[in-house]
Design a protein around this motif. Structure first.
Motif, PDB file in Angstrom:
ATOM      1  N   CYS A  17       0.831  -1.202   0.000  1.00 35.26           N
ATOM      2  CA  CYS A  17       0.000   0.000   0.000  1.00 35.26           C
ATOM      3  C   CYS A  17       0.868   1.255   0.000  1.00 35.26           C
ATOM      4  CB  CYS A  17      -0.923  -0.034   1.216  1.00 35.26           C
ATOM      5  SG  CYS A  17      -2.232   1.210   1.176  1.00 35.26           S
ATOM      6  N   ALA A  18       1.881   1.275   0.863  1.00 36.21           N
ATOM      7  CA  ALA A  18       2.734   2.458   0.973  1.00 36.21           C
ATOM      8  C   ALA A  18       3.493   2.719  -0.328  1.00 36.21           C
ATOM      9  CB  ALA A  18       3.712   2.278   2.125  1.00 36.21           C
ATOM     10  N   LEU A  19       4.106   1.673  -0.893  1.00 37.05           N
ATOM     11  CA  LEU A  19       4.885   1.840  -2.120  1.00 37.05           C
ATOM     12  C   LEU A  19       3.993   2.213  -3.298  1.00 37.05           C
ATOM     13  CD1 LEU A  19       7.391  -1.155  -1.799  1.00 37.05           C
ATOM     14  CD2 LEU A  19       7.864   1.276  -1.470  1.00 37.05           C
ATOM     15  N   THR A  20       2.805   1.612  -3.341  1.00 37.92           N
ATOM     16  CA  THR A  20       1.885   1.926  -4.434  1.00 37.92           C
ATOM     17  C   THR A  20       1.447   3.382  -4.373  1.00 37.92           C
ATOM     18  OG1 THR A  20       1.090  -0.365  -4.444  1.00 37.92           O
ATOM     19  CG2 THR A  20      -0.267   1.254  -5.567  1.00 37.92           C
ATOM     20  N   LEU A  21       1.206   3.881  -3.154  1.00 35.82           N
ATOM     21  CA  LEU A  21       0.823   5.287  -3.009  1.00 35.82           C
ATOM     22  C   LEU A  21       1.968   6.226  -3.379  1.00 35.82           C
ATOM     23  CD1 LEU A  21      -1.275   5.210   0.282  1.00 35.82           C
ATOM     24  CD2 LEU A  21      -2.105   5.567  -2.042  1.00 35.82           C
ATOM     25  N   ILE A  22       3.200   5.813  -3.061  1.00 37.46           N
ATOM     26  CA  ILE A  22       4.350   6.636  -3.411  1.00 37.46           C
ATOM     27  C   ILE A  22       4.511   6.689  -4.930  1.00 37.46           C
ATOM     28  CG2 ILE A  22       6.872   6.781  -3.323  1.00 37.46           C
ATOM     29  CD1 ILE A  22       6.695   5.632  -0.486  1.00 37.46           C
ATOM     30  N   VAL A  23       4.428   5.511  -5.574  1.00 42.17           N
ATOM     31  CA  VAL A  23       4.596   5.442  -7.032  1.00 42.17           C
ATOM     32  C   VAL A  23       3.456   6.156  -7.750  1.00 42.17           C
ATOM     33  CG1 VAL A  23       4.635   3.868  -9.012  1.00 42.17           C
ATOM     34  CG2 VAL A  23       5.945   3.313  -6.952  1.00 42.17           C
ATOM     35  N   GLY A  24       2.236   5.925  -7.268  1.00 49.04           N
ATOM     36  CA  GLY A  24       1.069   6.434  -7.990  1.00 49.04           C
ATOM     37  C   GLY A  24       0.341   7.565  -7.299  1.00 49.04           C
ATOM     38  N   GLY A  25       1.055   8.371  -6.505  1.00 52.25           N
ATOM     39  CA  GLY A  25       0.414   9.448  -5.761  1.00 52.25           C
ATOM     40  C   GLY A  25      -0.530  10.308  -6.582  1.00 52.25           C
ATOM     41  N   PRO A  26      -0.092  10.858  -7.732  1.00 55.65           N
ATOM     42  CA  PRO A  26      -0.986  11.707  -8.527  1.00 55.65           C
ATOM     43  C   PRO A  26      -2.221  10.966  -9.030  1.00 55.65           C
ATOM     44  CG  PRO A  26       1.297  12.003  -9.194  1.00 55.65           C
ATOM     45  CD  PRO A  26       1.264  10.819  -8.288  1.00 55.65           C
ATOM     46  N   PHE A  27      -2.040   9.668  -9.371  1.00 60.72           N
ATOM     47  CA  PHE A  27      -3.171   8.871  -9.851  1.00 60.72           C
ATOM     48  C   PHE A  27      -4.237   8.757  -8.753  1.00 60.72           C
ATOM     49  CE2 PHE A  27       0.487   7.460 -12.274  1.00 60.72           C
ATOM     50  CZ  PHE A  27      -0.003   7.397 -13.573  1.00 60.72           C
ATOM     51  N   TYR A  28      -3.786   8.445  -7.535  1.00 61.44           N
ATOM     52  CA  TYR A  28      -4.736   8.209  -6.452  1.00 61.44           C
ATOM     53  C   TYR A  28      -5.319   9.515  -5.905  1.00 61.44           C
ATOM     54  CZ  TYR A  28      -3.067   3.498  -6.873  1.00 61.44           C
ATOM     55  OH  TYR A  28      -2.738   2.259  -7.381  1.00 61.44           O
ATOM     56  N   GLU A  29      -4.548  10.584  -6.010  1.00 59.14           N
ATOM     57  CA  GLU A  29      -5.115  11.881  -5.618  1.00 59.14           C
ATOM     58  C   GLU A  29      -6.253  12.249  -6.566  1.00 59.14           C
ATOM     59  OE1 GLU A  29      -3.865  16.537  -4.760  1.00 59.14           O
ATOM     60  OE2 GLU A  29      -2.360  15.129  -5.527  1.00 59.14           O
ATOM     61  N   SER A  30      -6.070  11.956  -7.850  1.00 55.54           N
ATOM     62  CA  SER A  30      -7.132  12.274  -8.810  1.00 55.54           C
ATOM     63  C   SER A  30      -8.351  11.387  -8.580  1.00 55.54           C
ATOM     64  CB  SER A  30      -6.616  12.109 -10.246  1.00 55.54           C
ATOM     65  OG  SER A  30      -6.356  10.744 -10.549  1.00 55.54           O
ATOM     66  N   ILE A  31      -8.131  10.119  -8.174  1.00 57.89           N
ATOM     67  CA  ILE A  31      -9.254   9.240  -7.852  1.00 57.89           C
ATOM     68  C   ILE A  31     -10.011   9.782  -6.648  1.00 57.89           C
ATOM     69  CG2 ILE A  31      -9.874   6.951  -6.969  1.00 57.89           C
ATOM     70  CD1 ILE A  31      -7.694   5.771  -8.712  1.00 57.89           C
ATOM     71  N   ALA A  32      -9.264  10.162  -5.595  1.00 58.24           N
ATOM     72  CA  ALA A  32      -9.909  10.706  -4.394  1.00 58.24           C
ATOM     73  C   ALA A  32     -10.703  11.959  -4.728  1.00 58.24           C
ATOM     74  CB  ALA A  32      -8.845  11.013  -3.339  1.00 58.24           C
ATOM     75  N   GLU A  33     -10.129  12.827  -5.552  1.00 58.43           N
ATOM     76  CA  GLU A  33     -10.815  14.071  -5.912  1.00 58.43           C
ATOM     77  C   GLU A  33     -12.092  13.778  -6.692  1.00 58.43           C
ATOM     78  OE1 GLU A  33      -9.808  18.335  -8.123  1.00 58.43           O
ATOM     79  OE2 GLU A  33      -8.282  16.765  -7.973  1.00 58.43           O
ATOM     80  N   GLU A  34     -12.014  12.818  -7.610  1.00 56.27           N
ATOM     81  CA  GLU A  34     -13.192  12.497  -8.419  1.00 56.27           C
ATOM     82  C   GLU A  34     -14.283  11.852  -7.570  1.00 56.27           C
ATOM     83  OE1 GLU A  34     -14.047  10.720 -12.873  1.00 56.27           O
ATOM     84  OE2 GLU A  34     -12.044  11.342 -12.223  1.00 56.27           O
TER      85      GLU A  34
END
Length: 260
Positions: free
Chosen positions: A97-114
């Motif tokens: 979970c931690a590494l995936t969030l580090i690698v894909g931070g912008p992707f997941y921020e956009s998911i959270a925003e949407e």
């Protein structure tokens, strides 16, 4: 009054809503799956290596049992081996979970925003995180959570020596501990967007522990299935955003103003 069982079911419902959101929009699914694919391959290879070497590792760690009767030596080493594998899996889930969030931070921020825009009507006061800040926060939180995970792994390893309990209670406890730390990571982005610190995040989630585990335990178990994380993790991030919204009002104003 909300019972723990009912709250746990509500947490499962949040995950179901997360699945509905990402499966109804392929863009969200693909966006969340790509970072998870990279991390899954790396960690799965590491766990396979551990599985092949765990016998030698346990034998090295228990030299005092070399002179025991074959039955007791086997029982001890199988118990220890199970504890090592369970602890490694629990730790790998936190790392994943931690590494995936580090690698894909912008992707997941956009998911959270949407998700917030669609399901919650948006969050006007939300902060933009950015990849650099998201990576730093993810790395810092990951180190703190991995340290906690290692401490729990030592405890679970020791408990694995207890007959019966080590093979029944310990695996269940390991799942709950791993799921809890996973939930802390899954809610990181929506909490950070609201300026909430890691300590305040943990305190808020503790106020709805059953709800939190209701989301995180199924995610934890589903992610044990090879490559299932590609579909589960995007939904879990959407569900984590919804979970953060459920508990955000339980964050004291002073607690949220600490270090991010």
């Amino acid at each position: 009054m909300i019972t723990p069982l009912r709250d746990f079911g509500a947490g499962v419902g949040l995950l179901a809503r997360g699945f509905r959101l990402v499966l109804s929009d392929r863009r969200l699914l693909v966006r969340g799956a790509l970072p998870a694919l990279v991390t899954s391959v790396l960690l799965f290879a590491a766990l396979i290596g551990l599985a092949f070497s765990v016998g030698d590792l346990v034998a090295w760690a228990t030299p005092f049992a070399d002179d025991w009767a074959a039955l007791w030596r086997t029982l001890l080493r199988v118990s220890v081996g199970i504890s090592v594998v369970v602890g490694a899996i629990a730790l790998s889930q936190v790392l994943f979970c931690a590494l995936t969030l580090i690698v894909g931070g912008p992707f997941y921020e956009s998911i959270a925003e949407e998700v917030e825009d669609r399901e919650l009507g948006g969050v006007p006061s939300a902060q933009e995180i950015g990849w650099g800040r998201a990576a730093w926060i993810g790395l810092r939180d990951a180190v703190l959570l991995v340290v906690r995970g290692l401490l729990w792994a030592v405890v679970l390893f020791a408990a694995g020596f207890i007959p019966v309990v080590g093979q029944t209670v310990v695996p269940v406890l390991a799942v709950c501990v791993g799921a809890w730390m996973l939930a802390i990571e899954l809610t990181a982005i929506p909490f950070v967007r609201r300026g909430v610190s890691l300590r305040a995040r943990r305190r808020a989630l503790k106020t709805r522990r059953a709800l939190t585990l209701g989301l995180a335990v199924p995610v934890y178990l589903l992610c044990l299935v090879p490559l299932a994380a590609l579909f589960v993790f995007p939904a879990a991030m959407a569900g984590g955003t919804l979970l953060a919204h459920q508990v955000i009002d339980r964050v004291p104003a002073a607690a949220g103003a600490g270090r991010r």
